[in-house]
Design a protein around this motif. Structure first.
Motif, short mmCIF file in Angstrom:
data_model
loop_
_atom_site.label_atom_id
_atom_site.label_comp_id
_atom_site.label_asym_id
_atom_site.label_seq_id
_atom_site.Cartn_x
_atom_site.Cartn_y
_atom_site.Cartn_z
N GLY A 1 0.82 -0.65 -0.39
CA GLY A 1 -0.30 -0.19 -0.50
C GLY A 1 1.03 1.23 0.16
N PRO A 2 0.58 2.01 0.80
CA PRO A 2 1.47 3.72 0.65
C PRO A 2 2.49 2.85 1.61
CG PRO A 2 0.10 3.57 2.47
CD PRO A 2 -0.46 2.39 2.47
N ALA A 3 4.07 4.10 1.29
CA ALA A 3 5.06 4.11 1.89
C ALA A 3 5.20 3.57 2.81
CB ALA A 3 6.21 5.07 1.10
N ARG A 4 4.00 4.35 3.61
CA ARG A 4 4.06 4.40 5.73
C ARG A 4 2.78 3.95 6.16
NH1 ARG A 4 6.54 9.52 4.57
NH2 ARG A 4 5.13 11.23 5.25
N PRO A 5 2.69 3.69 6.96
CA PRO A 5 1.17 4.17 7.15
C PRO A 5 0.56 5.20 7.77
CG PRO A 5 2.34 1.80 9.14
CD PRO A 5 3.49 3.14 7.99
N MET A 6 -0.76 4.69 7.20
CA MET A 6 -1.51 6.14 7.34
C MET A 6 -2.70 6.70 7.95
SD MET A 6 -1.05 6.98 3.15
CE MET A 6 -1.72 9.08 3.05
N HIS A 7 -2.51 7.99 8.09
CA HIS A 7 -4.00 7.58 9.36
C HIS A 7 -4.95 7.71 8.24
CE1 HIS A 7 -7.72 9.77 11.60
NE2 HIS A 7 -6.33 9.52 12.25
#
Length: 521
Positions: A252-258
């Motif tokens: 998914g995204p490069a780092r965890p997202m809210h």
């Protein structure tokens, strides 16, 4: 044509001698299990004590100091029984304990394969430390086995590898003790291969055996691993399913997202992964990958008959495991274990419970295994799986993708193929295999279950080798031994039965001359 009375008398006497010798031989064969049982009853404390000492040695394949302790302990035990032993080594791998014991005269050779390594342990999940063997009665109460000479056969010894697979090693050693005590000669030459990394997929076994080809020279191999059916009847199996494992990582995204700020916009790898898995398999065990069943070989007439003969109700298992409706659209467990399978071992992604948080994960990982049947190959299956995944819109990589790849493709999946084990199956009417079946039935006194194949995967094909030596599975553990899990155990009666079975095979099976004709092996 006239025949003299004297000549007829000689013929009659000779026939009687042959008949009596045959009867005596049959009586002697029939008496072996009873004599071995009598020996066992007088030596239960010694047998359990030696078994417990072996179980007390930690045996994770990656724990090289302790795995070496296991190999040395087994070597010492075998050598004290007159077995010649070599440790077959490959750098960085646990040793294979190779033993051989030859008897005078031209005899067939029987090989016995088992493994002395075990699965990892999660100690807090165990009632008692996994490498501190404990004997418990049917009420779950601890029994002080050290002070007793006889035990309730329904009691169980709890320790890692009690059922999978040190029991087979202990039973072999005790069978040799019993036969020596009874002055009962072996009817076969014997070879032993005790593997130290089977639970890790035996990654070095093929290489070790290729460098030591004499170790495989036998007329039949007995693979002594796996559990018996819930009926507790002795069982043999004539093959095993193949296996190839796959780890799939979706990004998914490069780092965890809210989730509140970016949910419905940032790709959710857990959703992508679950939909991918769902495209490969339905909820009733049917594999949805195009062409997956094309190469599956139909059961032979003898295999269909064996399946019918071994038919039992699955109701007790459903009750035991609280399963209302098994997969398979009504097919029995025995039928399902002869089919290809795609099993999801686990998914790692995000957090739940106390660790739950409002984030979209950066990746999701699933581990699956494919169980294969005759005529399927790992290469073909891998090709079919990757073609299917690509058709679901995924860009396939085999290394962790960098930012450029993730920016270039909306759906990226990393595929890491793991260990392979080939399918194996021997004809059910194979003469050496049927000779072993007869010997087991002598030991048990009743017909045994002859299963077409076990559902799991073991290295039968490696034992068969280029000589295509027949390999027969001879499991001994109780079906509810919790193998690979916490509180692994062995019911003592299963150990007692194994000692009688192994001793009877070694003492009698070589006397079945018709089974060992050159054309049969």
């Amino acid at each position: 044509m006239r025949i003299s009375l004297h000549f007829l008398t000689i013929l009659t006497i000779a026939a009687l001698i042959c008949f009596c010798a045959t009867c005596l031989g049959a009586q002697e064969s029939a008496s072996v299990p009873q004599k071995v049982r009598k020996y066992r009853l007088a030596h239960e404390n010694e047998i359990v004590g030696e078994f417990a000492r072996l179980l007390s040695i930690p045996n994770l394949a990656s724990d090289m100091p302790n795995i070496e302790r296991n190999a040395q302990a087994i070597t010492k035990a075998l050598e004290s029984r007159g077995v010649s032993v070599q440790l077959l080594r490959e750098p960085g791998a646990p040793p294979i304990v190779y033993g051989h014991l030859n008897v005078a005269g031209l005899r067939p050779t029987i090989g016995i394969y088992a493994h002395y390594d075990g699965q990892p342990v999660d100690s807090p999940q165990w009632q008692s430390p996994p490498f501190s063997p404990v004997l418990r009665d049917t009420a779950g109460q601890t029994v002080d086995w050290k002070t007793q000479s006889h035990y309730d056969p329904e009691s169980r010894i709890y320790a890692r590898s009690a059922g999978d697979d040190k029991a087979a090693i202990a039973a072999t050693i005790s069978a040799l003790d019993a036969l020596r005590s009874l002055n009962a000669p072996l009817s076969v030459n014997m070879k032993l291969l005790f593997d130290g990394e089977e639970e890790s997929g035996s990654p070095h076994l093929a290489e070790i055996l290729s460098k030591n080809p004499d170790a495989l020279k036998a007329d039949i191999w007995l693979l002594c691993d796996g559990p018996l059916p819930p009926s507790r009847r002795m069982q043999v199996f004539f093959g095993n399913r193949g296996e190839t494992d796959l780890e799939m990582a979706v990004y998914g995204p490069a780092r965890p997202m809210h989730t509140g700020n970016y949910g419905n916009w940032a790709p959710n790898p857990i959703v992508l992964l679950t939909h991918l898995v769902d495209s490969m398999r339905d909820t009733d065990a049917k594999i949805l990958i195009p062409g997956f069943y094309d190469d599956v070989r139909a059961l032979t007439t003898s295999e269909r008959q064996a399946l019918a003969n071994s038919a039992t109700s699955d109701e007790p298992l459903k009750e035991e495991f609280a399963i209302a409706a098994p997969e398979g659209n009504g097919a029995s467990l025995a039928e399902q274990l002869l089919k290809p399978a795609l099993n999801v071992r686990g998914i790692r992604a995000g957090y739940v419970g106390e660790r739950a948080n409002n984030t979209i994960s950066s990746e999701a990982v699933a581990m699956v295994d494919f169980r294969l049947v005759p005529n399927q190959t790992e290469e073909k299956v891998r090709q079919q799986v990757e073609e299917h995944i690509a058709k679901q819109g995924f860009f396939i990589v085999h290394q962790t993708p960098d930012k450029a790849i993730r920016m270039a493709h909306p759906r990226v999946v990393r595929l890491e193929w793991k260990s392979d084990f080939e399918v194996y199956r021997v004809e059910m009417n194979n003469p050496p295999a049927q000779a072993v079946v007869k010997a087991i039935e002598k030991a048990t006194g009743v017909p045994i279950v002859q299963a077409v194949s076990m559902g799991g995967t073991v290295p039968m094909y490696l034992l068969a080798g280029s000589r295509h030596t027949p390999v027969l599975g001879v499991p001994i553990a109780n079906h509810d031994d919790n193998q690979h899990a916490a509180d692994e155990n062995l019911r003592l009666q299963n150990l007692w039965d194994a000692i009688e079975v192994y001793a009877t095979i070694l003492a009698t099976v070589g006397n079945d001359k018709s089974a060992w004709a050159p054309s049969n092996h």
